[in-house]
Each structure stands twice: as C-alpha cells, then as structure tokens.
Design a protein around this motif. Sequence first.
Motif, PDB file in Angstrom:
ATOM      1  N   TRP A  25       0.229   8.979  -7.420  1.00  0.00           N
ATOM      2  CA  TRP A  25       0.175   7.736  -6.640  1.00  0.00           C
ATOM      3  C   TRP A  25       0.919   7.855  -5.314  1.00  0.00           C
ATOM      4  CZ3 TRP A  25       4.624   5.313  -5.170  1.00  0.00           C
ATOM      5  CH2 TRP A  25       5.802   5.744  -5.791  1.00  0.00           C
ATOM      6  N   GLY A  39       0.894   5.942  -1.830  1.00  0.00           N
ATOM      7  CA  GLY A  39       1.855   4.881  -2.074  1.00  0.00           C
ATOM      8  C   GLY A  39       3.197   5.016  -1.386  1.00  0.00           C
ATOM      9  N   THR A  98       1.358   0.176  -5.967  1.00  0.00           N
ATOM     10  CA  THR A  98       0.215   1.076  -6.120  1.00  0.00           C
ATOM     11  C   THR A  98      -0.006   1.400  -7.584  1.00  0.00           C
ATOM     12  OG1 THR A  98       0.650   2.079  -3.956  1.00  0.00           O
ATOM     13  CG2 THR A  98      -0.725   3.340  -5.457  1.00  0.00           C
ATOM     14  N   SER A 133      -3.884   0.563  -3.794  1.00  0.00           N
ATOM     15  CA  SER A 133      -2.675  -0.046  -3.240  1.00  0.00           C
ATOM     16  C   SER A 133      -2.942  -1.504  -2.929  1.00  0.00           C
ATOM     17  CB  SER A 133      -2.249   0.695  -1.961  1.00  0.00           C
ATOM     18  OG  SER A 133      -1.911   2.035  -2.263  1.00  0.00           O
TER      19      SER A 133
END
Length: 387
Positions: free
Chosen positions: A279, A283, A310, A361
């Motif tokens: 992520w 993110g 996220t 996100s």
Amino acid sequence: MTTLRTPGPTIGVVGGGQLGRMLAEAAAPLGVEVVVLDPTPDCPAAPFARDQIVAGFDDEAGIRELAARADVLTFEIELADQDVMERVSEDTGTPVHPDPSTLETIHDKLVQKRELEAAGVPVPPFREVEDAADVRAAIDDYGAPVMCKARTGGYDGRGNVPVESKADAADALESVAGPAMVESFVDFEREVSVIAVKGEDDVATFPIGENVHEDEILRETVVPARSSDAVTERAHAVARDVLEVMDGRGVYGIELFETREGEILLNEIAPRPHNSGHWTIEGTQTSQFEQHARAVLGWPLGSTELRSPTVMANLLADVDAEQSAQLGDIDEILETPGAALHWYGKRQARPLRKMGHVTLSAAEESESVDELLERARELEDAVTFRP
C-alpha cells in the motif's frame, strides 16, 4: 557526507518475483539499476531490471556473477542461501544487506523467537516439539488450540497448522513434515504489521497497517489500522526493538498480534519488503521499495508520512487448476479515482496464487477506512481470471 550522484550504483537482487519487480520499478527513477538472479527465465522482475541471471537461489557461481555486476547485494526471497551469500561477500567485497546472519536467524522460526525473546521483544509462549507427545504437553500448558509451525520453509501461512485437541497432534506434525515448534494460540483483536527500515545512521517506521487474512493468506491491508493511539505507539516501539536485533540495512516486514487486552506480540519477521507494505506505493511519500533501495545503498531514507488512508487488496487467482494467467474485467479499477492496479507479470495462475494487487486511497477526507475497505473489496471482486 558523501555527495550522491545519479546515474547511480547497481543493486544485485537474489530473487526476481513481484518484490524484485516493484523494487526495480522504484529504483529506476533514482538512477539506480537492478540486476536480478532467478531460476525462472523471464521472471516477473525481468521487464524492469537491467538484466537477469538465470540461476538458482543457492547457485554460488550465479551469485558470484551477480556480485561482480553489483555494488551491493540484497534478496527478495528467504530461499536465498545465507552461507553462499556470506562466502561470496567475503571473497568479492560486495556487501550484502540485510546481513546474511539475519537471514540465518529468520530461516528458523524457533531460532528467531528465541533471539527475540532474549532481547526482550514480546512473543507468544512457544517451544520446540519433536513428537506428538511434545505437542500434547504444550496443550496441557498452553491450552487448546495451539499453533504447530514448520520451523523452516513456511510462508503465506504454509506450514502453520492449528491443533484443536490432543487427538490431532500426530496429524499436525505429519502435515508440518519437518522440524517443528508450537506456539500458544493468541486470542487477538486484529493482526497488524509495521514496515520498518534500518538505514545507515537512522531507522524509520511506516504507519501501522491492519491485516485481514483468510485461510492464512493475506487478503487486505487497511491503513491506518483501526487501533487505539496507545496500541499504535506500542507497535512502533516493538518494531524498533526488533530492528535492534536485526543486522544489516533494509526494509523489514514485522507482523504483530494486537491482543484483546491491547498488548502487542510479535508474530513473524520478513527481512525484505512485505506484502502488507504494498500500500505504501500510493499511500506514503516514499514506498517501502524505494526505502529498501535507499537503505541497502546507505542513502538517506525518505519520508514515511501517510498521504491519505489507503487499502490494499491482493488479487488472488480464483482458478481450480493451473492455467495461463489472464486478468479480466479491470475496467472498474481503472475508472475509479484513487484506485491503482498492480499486475505481477506471472505467466501461470494457480489456485490462490498472488497475481497482483489493487490499492484504493481515500478520495475524500470524510471517507472512513471501513467505507474504503468495502469499496476495495468491490473492486477486487469485479476482477476475473479467464483461461
């Protein structure tokens, strides 16, 4: 401080799977080249790496060739042979990060737990077991169920067998098929992880992620985790304590249990970028892969600041048997603001094999992580695998 320039050095990576692929993607904008070693011709990392050496993870001649072409060696898979890497490093002068001694510790879960416990890192009660009687004795002491784990070779939940009763002890050991250990079963509130980075002069931790597993396989990671501030602070503290035990620079995926009482217990460590950190590509300010490149080279670490909440969802092959890999119905992902598709370039799909992932996100500040997770699951469910 040494002045850094680009084009820069070359990183030699043992392993050319999806982690090597994303590492090469992250290194390229820095002017850093990547050469990978992997036994599979045209491995997933090959399209993004400078070159691939086709050789086994323990092939000494191949690793020597890799060292001759690199300024530093690292690995993206624990199947890398620590003894070979240490010998090649000593002979060629090419450093290895993380250090092969750390890889040796990680290879054996019992050794890993013993070293961490000795260092004061909180771990669930555990013991070595050699036969079914030992497993039954553990149940007497810890209560049922317990978790029987293969000491070596297990990943993605493979080699972990819950033992519900003493009658199941022999079958569990047979399923593990090798040296084993037993841990008490942790009645956890949630599974969390901290992606931590050990640099040349400093350390950094990413925001804590909450991991959702099914059948021992990671399905989603939610960031920030739905944990209290006190638990989050404790998780970061434990992660930093873990780094004190590990030798060598790089990214470490640190898996943790948050108990129902709000305590943090260590589950396992991966001395490399980790699935629960994917992520970070969208993110955070700096992804785990860029951080790993920076760290192993001894470069300054980047910011780990969260851009926005996220969710990462793995795309697992929902096929009944091995077939050619083909991902279909990705339109909704591509059309959704804040969504990003990552395909790993694997040629064959096998049941529950990780073929890629999608991150989502938050598009609005008011969107909760629960709403974000629900939308991410809808995007994941829309994807199909067709022969």
